[in-house]
Design a protein around this motif. Structure first.
Motif, PDB file in Angstrom:
ATOM      1  N   LEU A   1       0.840  -1.202   0.000  1.00 54.68           N
ATOM      2  CA  LEU A   1       0.000   0.000   0.000  1.00 54.68           C
ATOM      3  C   LEU A   1       0.870   1.244   0.000  1.00 54.68           C
ATOM      4  O   LEU A   1       0.629   2.185  -0.768  1.00 54.68           O
ATOM      5  CB  LEU A   1      -0.908   0.000   1.232  1.00 54.68           C
ATOM      6  CG  LEU A   1      -2.178  -0.850   1.128  1.00 54.68           C
ATOM      7  CD1 LEU A   1      -2.830  -0.984   2.488  1.00 54.68           C
ATOM      8  CD2 LEU A   1      -3.142  -0.208   0.137  1.00 54.68           C
ATOM      9  N   LEU A   2       1.893   1.246   0.863  1.00 59.68           N
ATOM     10  CA  LEU A   2       2.812   2.382   0.889  1.00 59.68           C
ATOM     11  C   LEU A   2       3.439   2.558  -0.490  1.00 59.68           C
ATOM     12  O   LEU A   2       3.628   3.678  -0.966  1.00 59.68           O
ATOM     13  CB  LEU A   2       3.893   2.166   1.946  1.00 59.68           C
ATOM     14  CG  LEU A   2       3.410   2.250   3.403  1.00 59.68           C
ATOM     15  CD1 LEU A   2       4.509   1.796   4.350  1.00 59.68           C
ATOM     16  CD2 LEU A   2       2.988   3.671   3.736  1.00 59.68           C
ATOM     17  N   GLY A   3       3.760   1.407  -1.142  1.00 56.49           N
ATOM     18  CA  GLY A   3       4.346   1.445  -2.479  1.00 56.49           C
ATOM     19  C   GLY A   3       3.402   2.090  -3.498  1.00 56.49           C
ATOM     20  O   GLY A   3       3.853   2.865  -4.357  1.00 56.49           O
ATOM     21  N   THR A   4       2.118   1.808  -3.406  1.00 53.38           N
ATOM     22  CA  THR A   4       1.183   2.395  -4.382  1.00 53.38           C
ATOM     23  C   THR A   4       1.218   3.917  -4.287  1.00 53.38           C
ATOM     24  O   THR A   4       1.271   4.611  -5.301  1.00 53.38           O
ATOM     25  CB  THR A   4      -0.269   1.919  -4.150  1.00 53.38           C
ATOM     26  OG1 THR A   4      -0.683   2.311  -2.843  1.00 53.38           O
ATOM     27  CG2 THR A   4      -0.399   0.420  -4.312  1.00 53.38           C
ATOM     28  N   TRP A   5       1.244   4.418  -3.064  1.00 57.94           N
ATOM     29  CA  TRP A   5       1.261   5.868  -2.902  1.00 57.94           C
ATOM     30  C   TRP A   5       2.593   6.453  -3.384  1.00 57.94           C
ATOM     31  O   TRP A   5       2.647   7.438  -4.112  1.00 57.94           O
ATOM     32  CB  TRP A   5       1.033   6.252  -1.433  1.00 57.94           C
ATOM     33  CG  TRP A   5       1.012   7.744  -1.244  1.00 57.94           C
ATOM     34  CD1 TRP A   5      -0.066   8.566  -1.366  1.00 57.94           C
ATOM     35  CD2 TRP A   5       2.147   8.579  -0.964  1.00 57.94           C
ATOM     36  NE1 TRP A   5       0.310   9.870  -1.169  1.00 57.94           N
ATOM     37  CE2 TRP A   5       1.666   9.910  -0.929  1.00 57.94           C
ATOM     38  CE3 TRP A   5       3.507   8.354  -0.751  1.00 57.94           C
ATOM     39  CZ2 TRP A   5       2.495  11.004  -0.672  1.00 57.94           C
ATOM     40  CZ3 TRP A   5       4.330   9.437  -0.498  1.00 57.94           C
ATOM     41  CH2 TRP A   5       3.827  10.743  -0.459  1.00 57.94           C
ATOM     42  N   GLY A   6       3.686   5.765  -2.979  1.00 53.99           N
ATOM     43  CA  GLY A   6       5.008   6.251  -3.365  1.00 53.99           C
ATOM     44  C   GLY A   6       5.152   6.318  -4.876  1.00 53.99           C
ATOM     45  O   GLY A   6       5.672   7.300  -5.429  1.00 53.99           O
TER      46      GLY A   6
END
Lengths: 412, 500
Positions: free
Chosen positions: A81-86
């Motif tokens: 999830l953090l990756g999607t935002w990043g």
């Protein structure tokens, strides 16, 4: 004597794998022809399957890194999830390459939190991982609202209009395979459809993903770095007595794990779709973990699992997939029957009977209906995950010290 | 290529325990140096300090005359010290090669170079190891060889072996000793930690004795006797298992009548066994392991079901009762494997006090457990049975084998039992604890308990029993009077040589 048996065992395993793979291709092809559901193996479907498989593969490889060093990373979902935002944030401002790197860094930060909690403070891995998933979802919602709301193409929970990685089509092979696939021949067309699917509009990120799978296999099994890392997952006390810095290797493993999961998130926002929404992962982190378990904590197994789950996932995303999932029922029934026969011959009568009954149920469902209601088709990947894990989980061998707390100085 | 290692004034404290104080030890190059002492005398701690696993609080280590301090095993390996732990440090799911090269990848890589080197060492000392075998497929003796090879691969010149024979059968011990002699002939030194005096006398060139955390003396194996060494270890006169006056009555407490036990495959493990244990009597069961002793004990305890026959306790039929019911009727049980059956190692002592007595006061009050009662009673056991522990909140795992066993005996003697079943009660227990346990068995007999004693230690059987039954292939094949019989006679009967 023992050396030669080990060698011949390896050879037998390889031989069996090839036979099983061939048998699977032939069965799929036969089912396609019997059911007339040609869309089971068109280049389009298989391309969709590959695209669905990549994030699962990245999550699975991430899980593999962590668990081989003895840390259960159930926080893959949160790191993805953090990756999607990043990916969305950095790609929007600095281009697609920055997006990929940014996603990896965001995932790595998630991994760092997990590593500090589990390695340095000895927090239970599951608790830390679940906390991370909750934090990940909350943080992404907050970050999206703070940074994307005012952008053009943005909203409080979504963003679009950022550059995505380029794609490439391999000329010649792509067209040739495609025209072969259109013939709908037995086996030949199915294989060429796979080739066509894998050579048409191929994203750079897909190539990177497959390269990372190879890199993982090489780094963990062919280098002394990998040997040390794996020893931390098998017997950290032993590793310690031999001068391995167990904490360091565990940290590295969990950081890499987080970065891989972050890349999985990037794949979802940059290749699977071209826009970001909060909660885009939809449980793919967990499916990645499932593919790792199905793959018996080995890269080739993770790849197989990811492709299988990806296929189910891809089909569930296709439009008008009622008849397709219906055809899948027959396929599942055939595979389960084969498994049942295998178990019967191995002398496990109870398992054989249970599996056979489920297979017959699928057959009955197949023959008494003509399509699967659309309400069910979206469930396909999850149901398949459940089935495969329950069937495959019997002969698995996880790293011996996986999930166990380790303290320095506890050797001897 | 030999090194001389000297330890001087080593001290180490753990919370609540002084593990080592003022320990001095000098290992001459090219010798086997034995370090002996009871369980809990501080031998293992000292070795961990020497190998850099734990730092010493005080004292110095010098190698070839130079002072050294080891922050981690890596430092120790570097000066040529290698250690084989009592509990093997191997990863089952890795191959022999992977286990060996781990941490020493720079020496010969992790591929064919390492493979060749391992085969070379293995051939030189006759280890017969295959580099690509998975460790989980190896037996205990082979695993030990992997451990030794691991140390040799790193070029160790001093090899520390922590109780290496504890897990081996006699033939394997002989093989190990011939390996060790070759190592010494090759210029290595060996530090051999043990509490088995026969073995120490057989292999050592020098002997150092430890007691209660410190070194108390040295001995020359050519002149020292087993008896002298044991007294140095214990610090007092050696105990013997002799019993005094007869206390046997004619009241039968346990009777087996034609009991047969069959296993899953339908084979007889015990055939038509009839046996009576009277109040105040110790009945010893002698036999080579695997001849039905375990089954005999487990069928009485209700852990196995008899296929036929009858078992009565004080006149009451217990053939089909569950283990808990049998225990409630007054049977104390010291199991042969205290880690598998007797204790939950990660529970504190007072919780272990409750186990097996979870239906009887003082550890329960009505339907609930009574922690206060359990604590008080655990404290009583610790005192009465001389269990050496920092406190009753300590986990069972932290105690040495002898203290664990004393605690079990204490627990099983609680609640006024009428029968005590003791299976190998002094196995893996040091001399001091052994004497204490013998005392308790004798006390039990004096108080009118029936005792069923299974043991592989023939001196123990002869010394403690009023009657000895020999079990062979699941049948009771002979009865002996311990005052008449010798260990040789018993040994012959146990192997079917001749029955009296």
């Amino acid at each position: 004597m023992t050396g030669t048996t080990a060698l011949s065992r390896a050879r037998t395993v390889r031989y069996t794998t090839i036979v099983v793979a061939l048998a699977a291709i032939v069965t799929v092809s036969a089912v396609r022809i019997v059911t007339g559901a040609d869309r089971l193996t068109t280049p389009g479907t298989l391309r969709q399957a590959l695209i669905a498989a990549c994030p699962i593969l990245l999550a699975g490889l991430g899980g593999l890194w962590a668990e081989r060093a003895g840390i259960v990373n159930i926080g893959l979902e949160g790191q993805m999830l953090l990756g999607t935002w990043g990916a969305a944030f950095f790609a929007y401002h600095h281009g697609w390459l920055a997006g990929i790197v940014g996603a990896a860094v965001m995932g790595l930060i998630g991994g760092l939190v997990h590593a500090i909690a589990t390695v340095s403070f000895g927090v239970d891995h599951i608790i830390s991982g679940v906390a991370l998933n909750i934090i990940g979802l909350g943080a992404v919602g907050f970050l999206a609202k703070s940074y994307f709301d005012e952008l053009s193409g943005g909203g409080p929970r979504n963003l679009s209009g950022y550059p995505t990685p380029p794609t490439l089509t391999i000329p010649g092979i792509s067209d040739g395979a495609r025209s072969l696939a259109d013939q709908h021949w037995f086996v030949v067309s199915d294989v060429s459809a796979a080739v066509a699917g894998a050579t048409t509009n191929l994203s750079i990120l897909t190539i990177l993903t497959l390269a990372l799978a190879l890199l993982t296999a090489w780094a963990l099994w062919r280098t002394s770095f990998g040997l040390r890392l794996r020893s931390c997952g098998e017997n950290p006390q032993a590793a310690e007595t031999l001068g391995v810095n167990v904490y360091l290797y565990k940290y590295v493993a969990v950081l890499v794990s987080g970065a891989f999961a972050g890349l999985g998130g990037a794949y979802l926002t940059m290749v699977s779709s071209s826009s970001f929404t909060v909660g885009q992962t939809n449980g793919r982190g967990y499916i990645g973990l499932a593919s790792m378990i199905f793959g018996n904590w080995r890269p080739s197994g993770v790849l197989t699992g990811a492709l299988m789950f990806g296929y189910a996932d891809g089909i569930s995303l296709l439009p008008k997939n009622g008849p397709l999932v219906h055809a899948l029922l027959l396929l599942v029934a055939v595979f389960l029957l084969a498994y049942s026969v295998f178990k019967f011959r191995a002398g496990e009568l109870t398992t054989a009977i249970v599996v056979a009954v489920i297979a017959l149920g699928a057959l009955v469902w197949y023959f008494t209906t003509t399509r699967v209601p659309s309400a069910f088709t979206g469930m396909t990947p999850y149901v398949i995950t459940l089935f495969v894990i329950s069937v495959a989980s019997q002969r698995l061998r996880m790293p011996a010290a996986d999930g166990k707390p380790y303290r320095r100085g506890s050797a001897g | 290529m030999t090194i001389e290692v000297e330890l001087a004034g080593i001290g180490k404290r753990f919370p609540g325990v002084i593990a080592n104080h003022d320990v001095s030890l000098r290992i001459r190059p090219g010798t086997v140096h034995a370090l002996i002492g009871e369980n809990g005398a501080g031998k293992s701690t000292l070795m961990k300090i020497l190998y850099g696993v734990q730092p010493a609080d005080e004292g110095t280590i010098s190698v070839d005359g130079q002072h050294r301090s080891f922050a981690s095993p890596t430092d120790a390996i570097e000066v040529g010290i290698g250690m084989v732990f009592q509990h093997f440090m191997l990863a089952d799911n890795l191959t022999v090669l992977e286990n060996i090269v781990l941490g020493a990848e720079k020496l010969h890589g992790i591929g064919d170079g390492a493979r060749t080197r391992i085969k070379e060492i293995s051939a030189r000392f006759g280890f017969g190891l295959e580099p690509d075998q998975l460790v989980e497929r190896l037996g205990v003796a082979d695993r030990q060889r992997v451990e030794i090879l691991k140390v040799l691969y790193r070029g160790a010149e001093l090899i520390i072996l922590d109780e290496p024979t504890a897990v081996l059968v006699p033939q394997e011990v002989d093989a190990l000793f011939s390996n060790l002699r070759e190592l010494v002939a090759d210029g290595c030194s060996v530090l051999f930690i043990s509490h088995k005096l026969d073995e120490v006398l057989a292999i050592a060139d020098d002997i150092t004795v430890m007691r209660r955390g410190t070194t108390v003396g040295t001995a020359d194996p050519r002149t020292a006797t087993k008896h002298q060494l044991a007294e140095l270890m214990v610090g007092s006169e050696l105990p013997s298992p002799e019993t005094s006056e007869r206390t046997v009555t004619d009241q039968v407490v346990l009777a087996l009548d034609g009991v047969t036990v069959t296993d899953d495959l339908g084979r007889d493990r015990l055939t038509d066994v009839s046996l009576a244990v009277h109040r105040g009597e110790v009945v010893g069961i002698a036999g080579v392991e695997g001849n039905g002793q375990t089954e005999l004990v487990e069928v009485v305890m209700g852990m196995l079901r008899a296929a036929s026959g009858r078992i009565t306790l004080d006149g009451q039929d217990i053939t089909r009762l569950s283990t808990r019911k049998v225990r409630e009727l007054g049977v104390g049980f010291v199991p042969e494997d205290r880690h598998r059956h007797g204790l939950v190692l990660d529970f504190p002592l007072w919780e272990n006090r409750i186990l097996g007595h979870q239906t009887k006061p003082p550890v329960v009050k009505g339907p609930l457990l009574n922690p206060a009662g359990a604590r008080t009673d655990a404290r009583r056991i610790v005192e009465e049975f001389d269990v050496r522990t920092p406190g009753i909140g300590t986990t069972a795992r932290a105690l040495s084998g002898g203290n664990q066993q004393k605690f079990i005996v204490g627990r099983e003697m609680s609640g006024d039992p009428i029968l005590l079943i003791a299976s190998h009660p002094t196995r893996g227990v040091d001399v001091g604890a052994q004497a204490a346990i013998w005392d308790h068995v004798r006390a039990a007999r004096r108080e009118g308990l029936g005792v069923l004693l299974v043991s592989a230690d023939l001196d123990e059987l002869i010394g403690l029993s009023d009657r000895i039954e020999v079990v062979l292939r699941g049948r009771l094949t002979g009865t002996f009077d311990p005052s008449q019989v010798t260990a040789q006679d018993l040994g012959a009967a146990m192997t079917g040589g001749s029955a009296a």
